[in-house]
Design a protein around this motif. Structure first.
Motif, short mmCIF file in Angstrom:
data_model
loop_
_atom_site.label_atom_id
_atom_site.label_comp_id
_atom_site.label_asym_id
_atom_site.label_seq_id
_atom_site.Cartn_x
_atom_site.Cartn_y
_atom_site.Cartn_z
N ARG A 1 -47.19 17.33 -39.01
CA ARG A 1 -47.66 18.51 -39.72
C ARG A 1 -46.73 18.70 -40.92
O ARG A 1 -45.54 18.36 -40.87
N ASP A 2 -47.23 19.28 -42.00
CA ASP A 2 -46.44 19.40 -43.24
C ASP A 2 -45.13 20.16 -42.99
O ASP A 2 -44.08 19.77 -43.52
N ALA A 3 -45.19 21.22 -42.20
CA ALA A 3 -43.98 22.01 -41.97
C ALA A 3 -42.93 21.19 -41.23
O ALA A 3 -41.73 21.27 -41.52
N ASP A 4 -43.37 20.39 -40.28
CA ASP A 4 -42.43 19.54 -39.54
C ASP A 4 -41.86 18.45 -40.44
O ASP A 4 -40.68 18.11 -40.34
N ALA A 5 -42.68 17.92 -41.32
CA ALA A 5 -42.20 16.89 -42.24
C ALA A 5 -41.13 17.46 -43.16
O ALA A 5 -40.11 16.83 -43.41
N ALA A 6 -41.36 18.69 -43.62
CA ALA A 6 -40.37 19.32 -44.49
C ALA A 6 -39.07 19.57 -43.73
O ALA A 6 -37.98 19.37 -44.25
N LYS A 7 -39.21 19.94 -42.48
CA LYS A 7 -38.04 20.25 -41.66
C LYS A 7 -37.13 19.05 -41.48
O LYS A 7 -35.90 19.16 -41.46
N VAL A 8 -37.74 17.89 -41.31
CA VAL A 8 -36.93 16.70 -41.06
C VAL A 8 -36.76 15.83 -42.30
O VAL A 8 -36.18 14.75 -42.22
N GLY A 9 -37.27 16.30 -43.43
CA GLY A 9 -37.11 15.54 -44.65
C GLY A 9 -37.91 14.25 -44.69
O GLY A 9 -37.47 13.25 -45.26
N ASP A 10 -39.08 14.27 -44.07
CA ASP A 10 -39.95 13.09 -44.11
C ASP A 10 -40.71 13.09 -45.43
O ASP A 10 -41.68 13.82 -45.59
N THR A 11 -40.26 12.25 -46.36
CA THR A 11 -40.88 12.25 -47.69
C THR A 11 -42.08 11.32 -47.78
O THR A 11 -42.77 11.29 -48.80
N THR A 12 -42.34 10.57 -46.73
CA THR A 12 -43.48 9.64 -46.77
C THR A 12 -44.69 10.17 -46.02
O THR A 12 -45.70 9.49 -45.90
N ASN A 13 -44.54 11.39 -45.52
CA ASN A 13 -45.58 11.92 -44.63
C ASN A 13 -46.96 11.91 -45.27
O ASN A 13 -47.96 11.64 -44.61
N SER A 14 -47.01 12.20 -46.58
CA SER A 14 -48.31 12.32 -47.23
C SER A 14 -48.85 11.00 -47.76
O SER A 14 -49.99 10.93 -48.18
N THR A 15 -48.00 9.98 -47.74
CA THR A 15 -48.42 8.73 -48.37
C THR A 15 -48.57 7.57 -47.40
O THR A 15 -49.13 6.54 -47.77
N ALA A 16 -48.07 7.73 -46.20
CA ALA A 16 -48.07 6.60 -45.27
C ALA A 16 -49.36 6.47 -44.49
O ALA A 16 -49.48 5.58 -43.63
N GLY A 17 -50.31 7.36 -44.71
CA GLY A 17 -51.58 7.24 -44.01
C GLY A 17 -51.50 7.50 -42.53
O GLY A 17 -52.39 7.11 -41.77
N GLY A 18 -50.42 8.16 -42.10
CA GLY A 18 -50.28 8.46 -40.68
C GLY A 18 -49.62 7.34 -39.90
O GLY A 18 -49.45 7.44 -38.68
N VAL A 19 -49.23 6.26 -40.57
CA VAL A 19 -48.66 5.09 -39.89
C VAL A 19 -47.14 5.24 -39.79
O VAL A 19 -46.50 5.67 -40.72
N PHE A 20 -46.60 4.89 -38.64
CA PHE A 20 -45.16 4.90 -38.45
C PHE A 20 -44.78 3.86 -37.41
O PHE A 20 -45.64 3.38 -36.65
N LYS A 21 -43.49 3.55 -37.40
CA LYS A 21 -43.03 2.48 -36.50
C LYS A 21 -42.04 3.07 -35.49
O LYS A 21 -41.18 3.86 -35.85
N LEU A 22 -42.19 2.68 -34.25
CA LEU A 22 -41.27 3.11 -33.19
C LEU A 22 -40.68 1.88 -32.52
O LEU A 22 -41.36 0.87 -32.34
N SER A 23 -39.43 2.02 -32.13
CA SER A 23 -38.86 0.96 -31.31
C SER A 23 -39.59 0.94 -29.97
O SER A 23 -40.20 1.94 -29.57
N TRP A 24 -39.52 -0.17 -29.30
CA TRP A 24 -40.20 -0.32 -28.01
C TRP A 24 -39.71 0.73 -27.03
O TRP A 24 -40.49 1.33 -26.30
N SER A 25 -38.42 1.03 -27.06
CA SER A 25 -37.90 2.02 -26.10
C SER A 25 -38.37 3.42 -26.46
O SER A 25 -38.68 4.22 -25.58
N GLU A 26 -38.45 3.72 -27.74
CA GLU A 26 -38.94 5.03 -28.14
C GLU A 26 -40.42 5.19 -27.82
O GLU A 26 -40.87 6.26 -27.39
N PHE A 27 -41.16 4.11 -28.01
CA PHE A 27 -42.58 4.16 -27.66
C PHE A 27 -42.74 4.47 -26.18
O PHE A 27 -43.53 5.33 -25.79
N ARG A 28 -41.98 3.81 -25.35
CA ARG A 28 -42.10 4.03 -23.90
C ARG A 28 -41.65 5.44 -23.52
O ARG A 28 -42.14 6.03 -22.56
#
Lengths: 331, 264
Positions: free
Chosen positions: A294-321
């Protein structure tokens, strides 16, 4: 004044005999100027067929988007944009059908042919979508829904599932995600019927004909067979989705996690990267909102790619689990 | 273990998980009184028995999925004398049945389970055959179907069951969809609640390709309405049951005789 003698002479004159008709000489043919064809006016396109629309969702969420009227398709929108069918096309709208949006994106990314084969453009403003379902004995049956392209609208864009594709700076009204959602809603009864949660595997099965296989992630170790299974599915282009746990779970309280509870995500694929002599495993995810946060959460954590990445992100295998409770692989 | 013949499973730790993993197909596990850590998938046909009954034998979910889950096709699962609690799943907090097989549950208690994304706080089933006898569903929560969500093509019988104070957005006690065939016999419904509508007891709906069939016989529904459809209704038959008078005016609900309609 003529004399009487002159008059008599006139009276005794013989009537002339009728003359045979003179042969009619045909008029000489004049060379005719070439006939210019009349310009043909382009046929006016037939008015699109207008079909009954499924009812919209009836709950508190929709009130924020009042008025919630259907907007007639202006015929400028096309079924597919120039880039064709892509996972990133799909954006979930204002109703609780993340399971459907995540599944559409999964199939679009792995099996776009399944989507192309499912939708038939009837060339009259309507589209017929073919769905598969299983009967009690597990036999596959086919069901078809025909819908027009009138969509619930919020004044600027369709309010429910829509395409994100942009062409020449303009948001292109690419119809396929909206048409699939509308046809699915029609099939199940209404948008309301699909707007309160569902099973991603059902949608993937409806489009591909193949039953989804569920697997729990909790308790799965670093070298578990689940990785092998997901890698195999990714390599074989099998659609995959993953589900997170409860909203109130502490895992999702922190905005930095970037994953939301009770939400379905598309698994775009997995990858392995060599880091020194170690192989790091990653899972590529996509939030069907078209943004990770959500935009507010992105601002909170300084995620500057939130609007441009198309919703795609990468997680480590352990984080995914850690963050996801289950995976569904189609086929 | 008194009253149970089979593989004995001590309470506590990971004993149950290990026993389930090691058990051959068709095994009978006798669970000792006490709390057993669950959150397990049942990978093969198996019987789980609480030797001293549900009140004393508790299977506790791990907060990440159903207490027990069945995914494989062709399995025969038998649960007896167990309390399933603490499950948190997208579908079926207590028991989640995605495989096409045969599941029999009797003398069990489903309580305090949640299914917030799809529903079936206590139990979710979508394929195969399901029989639930003399079991209690109490204080479960689901998005749809606070106690039980029967989906797609499952054929189910719920007999002499108690549904009490379960809650959902839709279908406080029961949610039934698609091609489900359900018989509810001699069961009671009290205090179940739907937050979004008039379906505190039951919400049933079909699709344009199929519709469920539901029969309630010798049931006692103290309160809680029914919503049938509304777009695509089910066939709901009432026989020899006591239900709120509002049920009479719901389209698709048929009075097959012997019913009493209590004022609300």
């Amino acid at each position: 004044m003529p004399s009487a003698a002159h008059k008599k002479k006139s009276q005794n004159k013989k009537k002339p005999q009728p003359q045979p008709p003179k042969p009619v000489q045909p008029k000489p043919q004049q060379p005719q100027a070439p006939v210019q064809p009349k310009p043909v006016e382009p046929a006016k396109p037939a008015a699109p067929r207008d079909l009954v629309d499924p009812a919209v969702v009836k709950d508190a969420d929709t009130k924020a988007l009042d008025p919630y009227a259907y907007k007639k398709n202006d015929r400028a929108a096309k079924l597919y944009g120039p880039n064709g069918i892509q996972a990133l096309d799909v954006r979930q709208g204002a109703i609780g059908d993340c399971f459907l949006a995540a599944a559409l994106a999964a199939v679009a990314g792995s099996r776009p042919d399944a989507i192309k084969n499912a939708i038939k453009d009837n060339a009259d403003g309507t589209y017929t979508v073919r769905f598969y379902e299983l009967d009690w004995a597990g036999n596959k049956t086919v069901h078809a829904e025909t819908v027009d392209a009138d969509l619930p609208h919020n004044g600027e864009t369709p309010a429910y599932a829509r395409s994100t594709e942009v062409v020449e700076g303009k948001q292109w009204m690419e119809l396929w995600p909206s048409i699939l959602e509308k046809a699915y809603a029609n099939w199940k009864g209404s948008y309301d019927a699909i707007g309160h949660g569902g099973v991603s595997g059902d949608v993937m099965q409806a489009l591909t004909g193949e039953k989804g296989k569920y697997q729990k992630t909790a308790g799965v170790g670093e070298n578990d067979a689940l990785w092998t299974k997901m890698k195999g599915a990714s390599d074989a282009k099998k659609p995959m989705t993953a589900g997170s746990g409860g909203e109130e779970d502490p895992r999702y309280k922190d905005a930095s996690a970037g994953v939301y509870g009770w939400h379905a995500y598309t698994v775009m694929g997995v990858e392995e990267t060599k880091v020194g002599d170690k192989t790091e495993k990653f899972v590529i995810m996509r939030n069907p909102w078209g943004k990770r946060r959500r935009d507010a959460d992105a601002a909170k954590v300084g995620d500057t790619t939130n609007s441009t990445a198309g919703g795609v992100f990468k997680l480590s295998w352990s984080e995914f689990r850690r963050l996801y409770d289950d995976v569904t692989v189609s086929g | 273990m008194a009253g149970c013949t089979g593989i004995e499973v001590a309470a506590g730790g990971t004993a149950l998980a290990q026993a389930v993993e090691a058990a051959p197909a068709g095994a009978r596990l006798c669970l000792a009184a006490g709390e057993h850590a669950a959150g397990l998938s049942l990978p093969r046909s198996i019987t789980l028995v609480g030797a001293e009954g549900a009140e004393k034998t508790v299977l506790k979910g791990d907060g990440r999925g159903a207490v027990l889950r069945v995914d494989e096709d062709g399995l025969a699962i038998h649960l007896e004398g167990l309390t399933l609690t603490g499950g948190v799943a997208d579908a079926g907090g207590g028991l989640s049945v995605f495989g096409r097989g045969k599941v029999v549950v009797h003398d069990c208690v489903f309580t305090g389970n949640r299914a917030g994304m799809v529903g079936g706080g206590g139990l979710y089933a979508r394929e195969g055959l399901l029989t639930v006898l003399r079991s209690t569903f109490r204080d479960n929560q689901g998005r749809q179907g606070g106690a039980v969500f029967l989906d797609r093509v499952v054929r189910a019988e719920l007999q002499r069951c108690t549904f009490q104070t379960n809650e959902a957005e839709s279908g406080g006690a029961l949610r039934v969809t698609e091609a489900v065939e359900l018989e509810v016999k001699a069961s009671t419904f009290t205090g179940n609640r739907s937050t979004a509508g008039q379906d505190g007891t039951l919400r049933a709906s079909g699709t344009r390709s199929r519709a469920p069939q539901v029969e309630l016989s010798h049931c006692d529904v103290t309160d809680g309405g029914v919503v049938n459809g509304p777009e695509i209704p089910a066939q709901i038959r009432l026989k020899n049951s006591k239900v709120p008078v509002s049920w009479r005016s719901v389209a698709g609900v048929a009075d097959h005789g012997g019913n009493a309609f209590r004022p609300e």
